[in-house]
Design a protein around this motif. Sequence first.
Motif, PDB file in Angstrom:
ATOM      1  N   ALA A 249     -17.152   0.950 -26.070  1.00 56.65           N
ATOM      2  CA  ALA A 249     -18.242   0.328 -26.827  1.00 56.65           C
ATOM      3  C   ALA A 249     -18.026  -1.174 -26.980  1.00 56.65           C
ATOM      4  N   SER A 250     -16.781  -1.581 -27.132  1.00 52.52           N
ATOM      5  CA  SER A 250     -16.499  -3.007 -27.297  1.00 52.52           C
ATOM      6  C   SER A 250     -16.795  -3.802 -26.034  1.00 52.52           C
ATOM      7  N   GLN A 251     -16.778  -3.135 -24.877  1.00 47.75           N
ATOM      8  CA  GLN A 251     -17.019  -3.816 -23.616  1.00 47.75           C
ATOM      9  C   GLN A 251     -18.497  -3.856 -23.221  1.00 47.75           C
ATOM     10  N   LEU A 252     -19.333  -3.098 -23.919  1.00 47.73           N
ATOM     11  CA  LEU A 252     -20.747  -3.036 -23.556  1.00 47.73           C
ATOM     12  C   LEU A 252     -21.462  -4.371 -23.724  1.00 47.73           C
ATOM     13  N   SER A 253     -20.976  -5.170 -24.642  1.00 46.83           N
ATOM     14  CA  SER A 253     -21.617  -6.462 -24.898  1.00 46.83           C
ATOM     15  C   SER A 253     -20.821  -7.619 -24.315  1.00 46.83           C
ATOM     16  N   ASP A 254     -19.930  -7.327 -23.388  1.00 52.54           N
ATOM     17  CA  ASP A 254     -19.080  -8.379 -22.831  1.00 52.54           C
ATOM     18  C   ASP A 254     -19.903  -9.341 -21.976  1.00 52.54           C
ATOM     19  N   GLN A 255     -19.302 -10.493 -21.705  1.00 49.87           N
ATOM     20  CA  GLN A 255     -20.015 -11.575 -21.018  1.00 49.87           C
ATOM     21  C   GLN A 255     -20.364 -11.245 -19.579  1.00 49.87           C
ATOM     22  N   LEU A 256     -19.434 -10.631 -18.843  1.00 47.18           N
ATOM     23  CA  LEU A 256     -19.639 -10.400 -17.414  1.00 47.18           C
ATOM     24  C   LEU A 256     -20.164  -8.995 -17.129  1.00 47.18           C
ATOM     25  N   PRO A 257     -21.026  -8.867 -16.129  1.00 46.91           N
ATOM     26  CA  PRO A 257     -21.607  -7.551 -15.818  1.00 46.91           C
ATOM     27  C   PRO A 257     -20.568  -6.532 -15.371  1.00 46.91           C
ATOM     28  N   GLU A 258     -19.441  -6.981 -14.761  1.00 48.40           N
ATOM     29  CA  GLU A 258     -18.414  -6.027 -14.331  1.00 48.40           C
ATOM     30  C   GLU A 258     -17.828  -5.277 -15.521  1.00 48.40           C
ATOM     31  N   SER A 259     -17.639  -5.991 -16.623  1.00 45.04           N
ATOM     32  CA  SER A 259     -17.125  -5.344 -17.838  1.00 45.04           C
ATOM     33  C   SER A 259     -18.123  -4.338 -18.378  1.00 45.04           C
ATOM     34  N   ARG A 260     -19.375  -4.743 -18.413  1.00 47.35           N
ATOM     35  CA  ARG A 260     -20.406  -3.860 -18.969  1.00 47.35           C
ATOM     36  C   ARG A 260     -20.599  -2.624 -18.109  1.00 47.35           C
ATOM     37  N   GLU A 261     -20.552  -2.796 -16.795  1.00 45.12           N
ATOM     38  CA  GLU A 261     -20.712  -1.648 -15.900  1.00 45.12           C
ATOM     39  C   GLU A 261     -19.530  -0.689 -16.020  1.00 45.12           C
ATOM     40  N   ALA A 262     -18.323  -1.242 -16.125  1.00 45.30           N
ATOM     41  CA  ALA A 262     -17.142  -0.399 -16.322  1.00 45.30           C
ATOM     42  C   ALA A 262     -17.261   0.383 -17.627  1.00 45.30           C
ATOM     43  N   ALA A 263     -17.756  -0.271 -18.669  1.00 41.94           N
ATOM     44  CA  ALA A 263     -17.933   0.402 -19.960  1.00 41.94           C
ATOM     45  C   ALA A 263     -18.944   1.533 -19.852  1.00 41.94           C
ATOM     46  N   ARG A 264     -20.044   1.283 -19.160  1.00 46.13           N
ATOM     47  CA  ARG A 264     -21.060   2.332 -19.002  1.00 46.13           C
ATOM     48  C   ARG A 264     -20.488   3.532 -18.239  1.00 46.13           C
ATOM     49  N   THR A 265     -19.751   3.259 -17.187  1.00 42.86           N
ATOM     50  CA  THR A 265     -19.144   4.337 -16.404  1.00 42.86           C
ATOM     51  C   THR A 265     -18.171   5.152 -17.259  1.00 42.86           C
ATOM     52  N   LEU A 266     -17.379   4.460 -18.046  1.00 43.43           N
ATOM     53  CA  LEU A 266     -16.419   5.145 -18.909  1.00 43.43           C
ATOM     54  C   LEU A 266     -17.126   5.981 -19.968  1.00 43.43           C
ATOM     55  N   LEU A 267     -18.190   5.458 -20.537  1.00 41.95           N
ATOM     56  CA  LEU A 267     -18.914   6.202 -21.565  1.00 41.95           C
ATOM     57  C   LEU A 267     -19.514   7.491 -21.019  1.00 41.95           C
ATOM     58  N   LEU A 268     -20.048   7.430 -19.820  1.00 41.28           N
ATOM     59  CA  LEU A 268     -20.608   8.641 -19.219  1.00 41.28           C
ATOM     60  C   LEU A 268     -19.514   9.672 -18.968  1.00 41.28           C
ATOM     61  N   GLU A 269     -18.338   9.224 -18.567  1.00 38.70           N
ATOM     62  CA  GLU A 269     -17.202  10.129 -18.372  1.00 38.70           C
ATOM     63  C   GLU A 269     -16.807  10.773 -19.698  1.00 38.70           C
ATOM     64  N   LEU A 270     -16.747   9.965 -20.749  1.00 39.41           N
ATOM     65  CA  LEU A 270     -16.360  10.478 -22.060  1.00 39.41           C
ATOM     66  C   LEU A 270     -17.404  11.441 -22.609  1.00 39.41           C
ATOM     67  N   GLN A 271     -18.668  11.135 -22.381  1.00 41.30           N
ATOM     68  CA  GLN A 271     -19.726  12.044 -22.834  1.00 41.30           C
ATOM     69  C   GLN A 271     -19.598  13.404 -22.160  1.00 41.30           C
ATOM     70  N   THR A 272     -19.368  13.388 -20.850  1.00 38.17           N
ATOM     71  CA  THR A 272     -19.225  14.647 -20.110  1.00 38.17           C
ATOM     72  C   THR A 272     -18.056  15.471 -20.643  1.00 38.17           C
ATOM     73  N   VAL A 273     -16.932  14.806 -20.838  1.00 39.40           N
ATOM     74  CA  VAL A 273     -15.740  15.499 -21.345  1.00 39.40           C
ATOM     75  C   VAL A 273     -15.990  16.034 -22.751  1.00 39.40           C
ATOM     76  N   TYR A 274     -16.594  15.218 -23.597  1.00 38.06           N
ATOM     77  CA  TYR A 274     -16.847  15.652 -24.979  1.00 38.06           C
ATOM     78  C   TYR A 274     -17.761  16.865 -25.012  1.00 38.06           C
ATOM     79  N   GLU A 275     -18.845  16.810 -24.259  1.00 41.94           N
ATOM     80  CA  GLU A 275     -19.817  17.907 -24.316  1.00 41.94           C
ATOM     81  C   GLU A 275     -19.261  19.186 -23.715  1.00 41.94           C
ATOM     82  N   LYS A 276     -18.427  19.066 -22.668  1.00 43.05           N
ATOM     83  CA  LYS A 276     -17.803  20.267 -22.095  1.00 43.05           C
ATOM     84  C   LYS A 276     -16.857  20.910 -23.091  1.00 43.05           C
ATOM     85  N   SER A 277     -16.015  20.092 -23.709  1.00 43.46           N
ATOM     86  CA  SER A 277     -15.046  20.638 -24.665  1.00 43.46           C
ATOM     87  C   SER A 277     -15.742  21.127 -25.930  1.00 43.46           C
ATOM     88  N   HIS A 278     -16.805  20.448 -26.328  1.00 39.63           N
ATOM     89  CA  HIS A 278     -17.520  20.846 -27.535  1.00 39.63           C
ATOM     90  C   HIS A 278     -18.278  22.151 -27.314  1.00 39.63           C
TER      91      HIS A 278
END
Length: 324
Positions: A249-278
């Motif tokens: 979440a802290s990287q979503l508002s970062d200055q460079l698009p590479e940071s923001r894209e990495a954050a989005r990719t990570l969030l989708l991974e975390l969402q998938t893991v959370y929902e599977k385990s939940h």
Amino acid sequence: MSENALRDLNTLPTAEKKNDDSSKGNFTKPCNGNTVEKVEEQQKKSPASVHINGGETVNAGVEVAEVEYIDSENLNDIEDVDTCLKNLLPGLDSKDWVLVVEALNNVRRLSIFHKEAMQSMLVDVIPLLVKSLKNPRSAVCKTAIMTSADIFGAYNDDLIDCLDPLLVQLLLKSSQDKRFVCEAAVRALQAMTTSVSPLSLLPKLQPYLKNRNPRIRAKASMCFCRSVPRLGVEGIKEYGIDKLIQVAASQLSDQLPESREAARTLLLELQTVYEKSHDLSTAISEHPETGSWENFCQSKLSPLSAQAVLRVTNVAREGLVIGS
């Protein structure tokens, strides 16, 4: 992290062009596996052409040399391992940059073909490798970067105690404007994320996500994002989804698009893991919605951060629904 490392990290090289011009002199012939003594004899012989970056020829001064960037799969084994080991540290610490390049390539050969023989020397090799990474001469710097990648592939977590100075320099080199050095550094960082275990690497990367240099943050974010999936579902749960979602979440508002894209990719991974385990843990619950991804985000993040995270993950989910 040492004071020198922090100073290196926060200051990108600013004299690349000037240093590059000065690198075209005092060339000598490399040893191609021979000893330092033999190289000194070869320096007195007839000059040879120098090939840099796939065929560029440079002729400056009385002596010239052949400098070649060799892919790992094309490196040859060492004939005399004992002699190579004996001359390794003097070569790495030499004032003759061609000897340094040859010694670096020998480190690569030893890492690939004789890693056990060099393992006890790593404590002395790594500081000299870092010294070469700082070298303003492109041939030395790029060869040192390629050496770092081969060392990661050979020694994995055995490097974790001396990783910080290597990581600092690779992040710096991957963030500069000289393209062929930058690309080599990115490949070395990729080798690091696939070789060093994420449980060891993630704590090393996390401080760089807040570095004042946006390029450093971007490259660190990309490494962090690549490392997290290697934890696996159980590893992510053990590490803490709440910790990881706060990082992303802290990287979503970062200055460079590479940071923001990495954050989005990570969030989708975390969402998938959370929902599977939940889904597994609340399948028999009367109110599974209380443990929804939305509620989880809102409980772990500030309202603005939770809103940003949910916007990213909901848009992705809607896109999957439309695509199906």
